[in-house]
Design an enzyme around this catalytic site. Structure first.
Site, short mmCIF file in Angstrom:
data_model
loop_
_atom_site.label_atom_id
_atom_site.label_comp_id
_atom_site.label_asym_id
_atom_site.label_seq_id
_atom_site.Cartn_x
_atom_site.Cartn_y
_atom_site.Cartn_z
N LYS A 120 -8.28 85.36 28.08
CA LYS A 120 -8.34 85.51 29.53
C LYS A 120 -8.59 84.11 30.11
CE LYS A 120 -10.06 88.33 33.29
NZ LYS A 120 -10.19 87.27 34.27
N LYS A 294 -4.26 94.43 25.44
CA LYS A 294 -3.22 95.22 26.09
C LYS A 294 -2.55 96.11 25.05
CE LYS A 294 -2.33 91.47 29.33
NZ LYS A 294 -1.52 90.28 29.62
N CYS A 430 -30.92 49.45 32.09
CA CYS A 430 -32.08 48.72 31.62
C CYS A 430 -31.59 47.40 31.07
CB CYS A 430 -32.78 49.52 30.52
SG CYS A 430 -33.82 48.52 29.45
S1 IVH Z 1 -2.76 90.51 32.79
C1 IVH Z 1 -1.62 94.16 34.73
N1 IVH Z 1 -3.53 88.69 31.08
O1 IVH Z 1 -7.15 87.87 35.21
C2 IVH Z 1 -2.43 93.08 34.23
N2 IVH Z 1 -4.39 88.55 33.29
O2 IVH Z 1 -7.86 90.66 36.88
C3 IVH Z 1 -2.28 91.85 35.02
N3 IVH Z 1 -5.86 86.64 33.68
O3 IVH Z 1 -5.53 87.90 38.22
C4 IVH Z 1 -3.00 90.69 34.52
N4 IVH Z 1 -5.72 85.80 31.66
O4 IVH Z 1 -5.10 85.87 36.84
C5 IVH Z 1 -3.64 89.13 32.34
N5 IVH Z 1 -4.08 87.12 29.45
C6 IVH Z 1 -4.19 87.57 30.71
C7 IVH Z 1 -4.97 86.92 31.68
C8 IVH Z 1 -5.06 87.45 32.96
C9 IVH Z 1 -6.24 85.64 32.87
C10 IVH Z 1 -6.30 86.78 35.09
C11 IVH Z 1 -5.18 87.01 36.03
C12 IVH Z 1 -5.54 88.19 36.87
C13 IVH Z 1 -6.91 88.53 36.41
C14 IVH Z 1 -6.96 90.00 36.13
#
Ligand code: IVH
Length: 682
Positions: A120, A294, A430
């Site tokens: 993430k 996912k 120093c």
């Molecule tokens: S998937 C349907 N994958 O996290 C799913 N989001 O609340 C859509 N983000 O605004 C997002 N890393 O900016 C997805 N590997 C990742 C992610 C990711 C960061 C952020 C993204 C989104 C928020 C999700």
């Protein structure tokens, strides 16, 4: 009004204020973790008494707002968010898997569900719209329905292809995160500090601020990166049947996709991934705030569907936050190896980014003043990666008028020598040099460091005793230590004394770059030390080089050249070097780099081109050189491999033309792990 109603109203106002700071102004005043806490408090109040839930409550809205000035764009397909699993333990992953299985109606004995586990990223979500392979529009997420047009700024991000590679469909929207690498962020702040300019709080806000500014010129000094993680709208494309396959296809289009992703089976696969990434979090070159799971099969994703704005097939599993609030109890001044005085915040201990922090740097007087922090303030502490924790700001709040502003001492707090500041410079120093015990201690610690002489067992406590007890005054005196002297020290058993002496003995066989780095010459880091060793080939030639000759070394500019020249012009430094050589320190003059290490890639010439998903060019080069390969700048028939990342240009074409094997980052890792001839060329 009753108490919960009042509290709910106060929380709504507070959250609205901070949401505006965060989403609209990109200038958050409190850490995310604090916002989340307030948000959850309001949610709990509203759950207990639903009449408190007003339509304008921040809990009733997802996402940000559109900034005046950027053109609003309605998303062809809404940009969703993901549900967050707040339980940061392994149970969080198990709960998600259990929910997915239940919703799919799977029996207990049914085989495990396949998930794609990924990172993430902590940046700004961007939708890239490609028509017939050409980037026509880039938008932010906004409130999920409507985003902002940021095409101009996004075009300046080198990693994002303006044209897709290969057979592109008539329409495809690729979604991902624009972010800033930690090293690019540190470099930006370092430059700001040198200029005495404003420093940025964290990579995420810097990236978001850069992309959403109206003037694309502001992107010039901010190097951003991008990772794709999914799709938006599409037409005329045979999408692979899995999410992992979709990411592979996106990577084949030439858009960066992180290689830190894996298809795993069931809850235990998720748990293992969560733990593996937690262990590597600090070593990643960019910030992440968790991992994302996912369901891999698109058909199952469709079967699971959505609840309001969140898919049932995905979840974000968080890690401890990298920014927290705590109280600033005191400000102390520390003296570094080169005499630099650093104001250090003494904090009420706080858990940040996975460890408890009680000290954090305030960098220098000017930065401290700009942040306006005073003892007693509630401050924001950031700890990310192996960067030292820092105070990035304070919470605006009233404070007693008698709290004095911090001042730099005029005399060194350790040795009492006068403190000086170079004209126009930022840093206070120093003037005591190696007369100052603090500088001596730091010099010894640096000399003994893992990347310098690597003297195991010579740590903080011991150096403290050696210097304070007057036992070691200079670097060469380290090698005169005997069991008798050491065993006399507090807490030093005969056995540990013997171990240290063995470590000292072992450290004598070293390499020229390590030795040069260990001397602690100002501005000579590991990379410069290696360049010096490679260029001059012997210590004597480095010591006798003129400034003009030093300037011929790659990446050595006037400041560094002068620093090296001044260092060796001082007789006592030459004496230290001679005494160290007399103590038996030695290296192979003709083979400065990593003499003792095995060199599986000796004889190979490798060319790097484009941007690799996770390794910086320097890091890739170091790995290759450490393994014995030569890294060259241009492709020829003699090139053994080309390692190509995103935006690889003519070098890649040349490699193909000459039939030189081309590797991606994974291929590079394979090559390093198994050596040449083990396949791996793509
Ligand atoms: S998937 C349907 N994958 O996290 C799913 N989001 O609340 C859509 N983000 O605004 C997002 N890393 O900016 C997805 N590997 C990742 C992610 C990711 C960061 C952020 C993204 C989104 C928020 C999700």
């Amino acid at each position: 009004m009753n108490a919960p109603a009042e509290r709910a109203a106060a929380l709504r106002a507070l959250l609205q204020h901070h949401a505006h700071q965060y989403y609209v102004l990109d200038a958050p005043q409190i850490p995310d973790a604090e916002y989340d806490r307030l948000f959850r408090e309001l949610q709990a109040l509203e759950e207990a008494d639903p009449t408190l839930r007003t339509p304008d409550s921040p809990t009733q809205r997802v996402g940000g707002a559109v900034l005046d000035g950027l053109q609003p764009v309605r998303h062809a397909l809404p940009m969703l968010s993901i549900r967050t699993e707040t339980d940061t333990t392994a149970e969080g992953a198990r709960a998600f898997d259990a929910r997915v299985r239940r919703e799919l109606g799977l029996a207990e004995e049914a085989p495990p569900v396949a998930y794609n586990a990924e990172l993430k990223f902590d940046g700004l979500a961007i939708n890239l719209r490609y028509e017939h392979g050409v980037l026509v529009q880039a938008t932010t997420r906004g409130d999920g329905e409507t985003g902002e047009d940021v095409t101009q700024n996004v075009r300046t991000i080198g990693q994002i292809p303006l044209r897709l590679r290969g057979e592109a469909p008539p329409l495809i929207e690729i979604r991902g995160e624009a972010y800033m690498r930690r090293d690019d962020f540190e470099r930006l702040n370092e430059r700001q500090r040198e200029k005495g300019g404003k420093t940025f709080v964290n990579p995420r806000n810097t990236a978001a601020g850069a992309i959403r500014q109206l003037d694309p010129a502001g992107m010039a000094d901010k190097k951003l990166s991008f990772f794709a993680y999914g799709l938006g709208d599409q037409r005329g494309w045979a999408q692979p049947a899995t999410h992992s396959g979709t990411l592979d296809a996106i990577a084949a289009f030439g858009v960066p996709v992180s290689s830190d992703r894996r298809v795993v089976q069931g809850a235990e696969g998720l748990v293992a991934f969560h733990q593996e990434i937690a262990a590597r979090r600090d070593a990643l070159p960019f910030d992440i705030d968790g991992v994302v799971y996912k369901v891999d099969a698109i058909a199952l994703q469709q079967q699971l569907g959505f609840v309001t704005r969140e898919p049932r097939w995905a979840v974000a599993h968080k890690y401890p936050a990298q920014e927290q609030l705590t109280r600033l109890n005191d400000i102390e001044v520390q003296v570094g190896r080169t005499g630099k005085l650093t104001p250090v915040a003494k904090l009420e201990p706080v858990f940040v980014g996975g460890t408890t922090v009680s000290n954090a740097t305030l960098h220098n007087l000017f930065e401290l003043r700009r942040k306006g922090v005073r003892v007693g303030d509630t401050v924001i502490v950031r700890r990310a990666g192996d960067v030292i924790p820092e105070v990035v700001g304070r919470i605006e709040q009233p404070r007693p008028s008698y709290v004095p502003n911090f001042r730099m001492p005029r005399a060194c707090p350790v040795c009492g020598s006068p403190v000086q500041r170079e004209k126009g410079g930022i840093d206070h120093r120093c003037s005591g040099g190696l007369f100052c015990a603090a500088q001596r201690k730091q010099a010894l610690l640096h000399f003994a460091g893992r990347r310098a002489m690597d003297i195991e067992g010579l740590g903080d406590k011991l150096v403290e005793q050696l210097v304070d007890g007057g036992i070691v005054r200079t670097l060469p005196e380290l090698y005169k230590l005997g069991v008798a002297k050491l065993s006399a020290l507090e807490r030093m058993a005969d056995k540990s004394a013997a171990n240290l002496l063995a470590a000292l003995e072992q450290s004598k066989q070293t390499t020229l770059p390590r030795f040069l780095y260990a001397l602690g010459i100002r501005h000579v880091g590991e990379a410069t030390a290696k360049d010096l060793a490679a260029h001059f080939g012997s210590l004597d030639r480095v010591m006798d080089a003129t400034e003009a000759q030093l300037l011929e070394v790659r990446d050595v500019g006037p400041v560094v050249a002068q620093s090296i020249h001044t260092f060796f012009a001082q007789p006592h430094h030459r004496e230290v070097v001679e005494q160290l050589r007399a103590a038996g320190i030695r290296w192979d003059e003709h083979d400065g780099a990593a003499a003792a290490a095995p060199k599986p890639l000796a004889g190979l010439t490798v060319v790097l081109t484009g941007t690799l998903p996770t390794l910086s060019r320097e890091a890739a080069k170091e790995l290759l050189e450490a393994a014995g390969a030569k890294v060259a700048g241009s492709v020829s028939k003699k090139t053994s491999y080309v390692v190509a990342g995103v935006e690889a240009g003519s070098k890649l074409d040349k490699a193909r033309e000459l039939g030189v094997p081309v590797l991606d980052e994974q291929g590079l890792h394979d090559l390093l792990a198994t050596g040449p001839g083990a396949g791996g060329a793509a």
